[in-house]
Every structure is written in structure tokens, then in C-alpha cells.
Enzyme design. Structure first.
Site, PDB file in Angstrom:
ATOM      1  N   SER A  51       0.699  -1.250  -0.023  1.00 58.16           N
ATOM      2  CA  SER A  51       0.105  -0.026   0.005  1.00 58.16           C
ATOM      3  C   SER A  51       1.009   1.210   0.051  1.00 58.16           C
ATOM      4  O   SER A  51       1.548   1.479  -0.885  1.00 58.16           O
ATOM      5  CB  SER A  51      -0.885   0.026   1.167  1.00 58.16           C
ATOM      6  OG  SER A  51      -1.883   0.978   1.014  1.00 58.16           O
ATOM      7  N   ASP A  96      -9.776  -5.324  -4.586  1.00 58.12           N
ATOM      8  CA  ASP A  96      -9.119  -4.197  -3.773  1.00 58.12           C
ATOM      9  C   ASP A  96     -10.020  -2.943  -3.839  1.00 58.12           C
ATOM     10  O   ASP A  96     -10.345  -2.533  -4.736  1.00 58.12           O
ATOM     11  CB  ASP A  96      -7.665  -3.749  -4.092  1.00 58.12           C
ATOM     12  CG  ASP A  96      -7.027  -3.057  -3.243  1.00 58.12           C
ATOM     13  OD1 ASP A  96      -7.892  -2.207  -2.295  1.00 58.12           O
ATOM     14  OD2 ASP A  96      -5.791  -3.151  -2.918  1.00 58.12           O
ATOM     15  N   HIS A 133      -7.606  -5.506   0.000  1.00 62.41           N
ATOM     16  CA  HIS A 133      -6.563  -4.623   0.356  1.00 62.41           C
ATOM     17  C   HIS A 133      -5.924  -4.989   1.750  1.00 62.41           C
ATOM     18  O   HIS A 133      -6.284  -4.423   2.748  1.00 62.41           O
ATOM     19  CB  HIS A 133      -7.094  -3.178   0.428  1.00 62.41           C
ATOM     20  CG  HIS A 133      -5.872  -2.100   0.437  1.00 62.41           C
ATOM     21  ND1 HIS A 133      -5.273  -1.677  -0.816  1.00 62.41           N
ATOM     22  CD2 HIS A 133      -5.298  -1.485   1.492  1.00 62.41           C
ATOM     23  CE1 HIS A 133      -4.394  -0.894  -0.523  1.00 62.41           C
ATOM     24  NE2 HIS A 133      -4.271  -0.822   1.029  1.00 62.41           N
TER      25      HIS A 133
END
Length: 309
Positions: free
Chosen positions: A127, A254, A282
């Protein structure tokens, strides 16, 4: 899941601050630095995941708390940014005044390698950590053996946005009592993991929440990290010149950083390999660890062979 012996946590001066870190595997093995995402402490890289990655790839795996989170230096004197105002300024294309940027956080990574006496490392970021890894590949390529960018983005404003539900849980303030934090943490990850159920992870949610809570939350630090993301802008033009061997891993469902963002990273970096994982949102679900770890180990081995020729 195999139990992992407790780590010895250390704090090391790097880039003018102190970074908390620990490690897995043989200290003489090729180093692999794990970089976590927004507001996430180093323990979000699960102990068992780190141990398995160290074993599978023959790596000395190092994880650390980014600045402003966990046991690394907090920067309250920098103030708490007005995120809504920054978002409006960013959309208007105006330069943002923020306490630090993702490039500064990439400099932290290089500083930690300096402090640990490591010339070059494999870098794996998730991320925001993937974006920090990209900044390292742009500004510190000589320090990197390879890059793995997981569920990240180039920062191109034309890319699809998060789902409203993902944005809502991301911006929901973390409660200050543990009793309230438990359901907050569970809801956050239930949304971020995507539409499918992941019972192994759901069974660990309370334990993970307790670990994060006891190490200490820092809402101001999360806001400053988010400001760094907004201020760092579009890396896509700079990524086109990156020569670091790159693997991009992204989940097909995601909700926070849509899969189009991962595809964009892979298309921007010359020679990058893309691994799309069905049903992954995610998060790094336990059921998908073998596939993720195998892909990283194969990538770092390819990069090592390439460096030898």
C-alpha cells in the site's frame, strides 16, 4: 500455523529520527526490507508471514515502524494537517505544505539500511509502503536489489478512486478505548479484505487489534502520513526511468486501491512483472500467503541471477 519465537525489537537512529525494527532469518543472508502502509505498524507484517518469507527466499527479513507510528519517532510538533483542505488543494493542482513526503519516508528506509550496514536490499512494500518503495527505486536505486510493490499505485490522479465504503472506514477515527477499538479494527479489515470471507484472518482480528493497540496508536501520525501521500503526487513519469527489477502484486477486488492502480504501476516500470490475485482485496490474507511468498522468493532469486550476469 507454526509458532514463531518472539523477536528482539531495537531502535536505531536513521535520517535524523529513531526507527523501531526487528528481523527474521539469518543475519548473513541477503537482506529484505518490509515497508508497511498508512497508519500500520510493523507488526501488520505478521510474524509467521515474515518467518515463512525468510525461509522460502533465504532472506534476512527486516520489518520496521515507519516514522510517526508504533515505536518509531512521533512528530507531534509538526501539527495535525487538515486533510480535507489538503485534498481540495491537491484536486486544484496547488502545491501542498506538509510536514514530510513519501520521499522523506524513502530516505528513512535508506537511512535504516545505512545504520544496519546494508549496502543493498530487496524492498517489499504494501500500500503506502509500495509507494515508498517506488520512491526508493526513483531516488535510491543503488540501494535496491529488487522492488516488490503490493496493492499500491503510481499516484496518477486519473486512476479509479476507492469505494465509498473503503474511504469511510479509512477515515473513521480510531476509538481511544480498547473495548471500542476491537469492533472498529474488525470492521476496517472486513471491508478492506473485500467481499469474500477469510475465516483464518477473522479469527486473528482480536489478537491483531490488541497487538496494535498495546504498541500504541498515533492518530496525528496517521494524518501526517496521509498528508505525505497526497503531497507526493504522481510518480508515473519518474517510474518510467526505473531500472530496479520490479514485481507488482495486486488483488482483483481491492476496494481501497483498485486493481487498475496496480496495472498502472506494472505498465509504468520497464520490465515489471504483474501478479493479479483473484479474491484478494486490500490485505494479505493468510490463505494467500503461500502464493505471495512464493512470488516474492522467485522474484528476488531472478533479480539475484540478473545481478550476477
Amino acid at each position: 500455523m507454526t509458532a514463531v519465537a518472539p523477536r528482539t525489537e531495537r531502535r536505531t537512529r536513521a535520517n535524523g529520527i529513531e526507527l523501531a525494527w526487528d528481523s527474521f532469518g539469518d543475519p548473513e543472508a541477503p537482506p529484505l526490507l518490509l515497508v508497511m502502509g498508512l497508519g500500520a505498524q510493523m507488526v501488520a507484517w505478521d510474524d509467521a508471514f515474515c518467518a515463512a518469507l525468510a525461509q522460502a527466499g533465504g532472506h534476512h527479513v527486516i520489518r520496521f515502524d515507519n516514522r510517526d507510528i508504533g515505536h518509531s519517532t512521533h512528530l507531534p510538533h509538526a501539527g495535525v494537517p487538515d486533510i480535507q483542505a489538503l485534498m481540495l488543494q491537491a484536486m486544484a493542482g496547488r502545491p501542498l505544505q506538509v510536514p514530510y513526503t513519501l520521499r522523506d519516508m524513502a530516505d528513512d528506509c535508506a537511512g535504516l539500511l545505512d545504520a544496519l550496514g546494508i549496502a543493498r536490499a530487496h524492498v517489499v512494500g504494501a500500500s503506502m509502503g509500495g509507494a515508498i518503495g517506488q520512491e526508493m527505486a526513483i531516488h535510491h536505486p543503488g540501494r535496491m536489489r529488487s522492488l516488490t510493490s503490493i496493492m499500491s499505485s503510481t499516484g496518477d490522479p486519473a486512476l479509479p478512486p476507492p469505494t465509498p465504503e473503503a474511504l469511510a472506514v479509512l477515515f473513521a477515527p480510531a476509538p481511544t478505548s480498547f473495548e471500542a477499538y476491537l469492533p472498529h479494527h474488525a470492521k476496517l479489515w472486513r471491508v478492506l479484505r473485500g467481499p469474500d470471507a477469510f475465516p483464518l484472518d477473522e479469527a486473528r482480528d482480536a489478537e491483531r487489534a490488541q497487538l496494535a493497540f498495546l504498541r500504541g496508536l498515533n492518530p496525528g501520525g496517521v494524518a501526517r502520513q496521509l498528508a505525505a501521500v497526497f503531497a507526493s503526487g504522481n510518480r508515473k513519469p519518474a517510474l518510467r526511468a526505473v531500472q530496479v527489477p520490479t514485481l507488482v502484486i495486486h488483488g482483483d477486488v481491492d476496494p481501497l486501491v483498485p486493481v487498475a492502480c496496480g496495472i498502472d504501476v506494472a505498465e509504468a516500470i520497464p520490465g515489471a512483472t504483474l501478479l493479479r490475485i483473484p479474491r484478494m482485496g486490500h490485505a494479505l490474507p493468510i490463505a494467500m500467503w503461500p502464493q505471495i511468498i512464493e512470488a516474492i522468493a522467485a522474484h528476488t532469486a531472478r533479480a539475484a541471477r540478473r545481478a550476477d550476469h
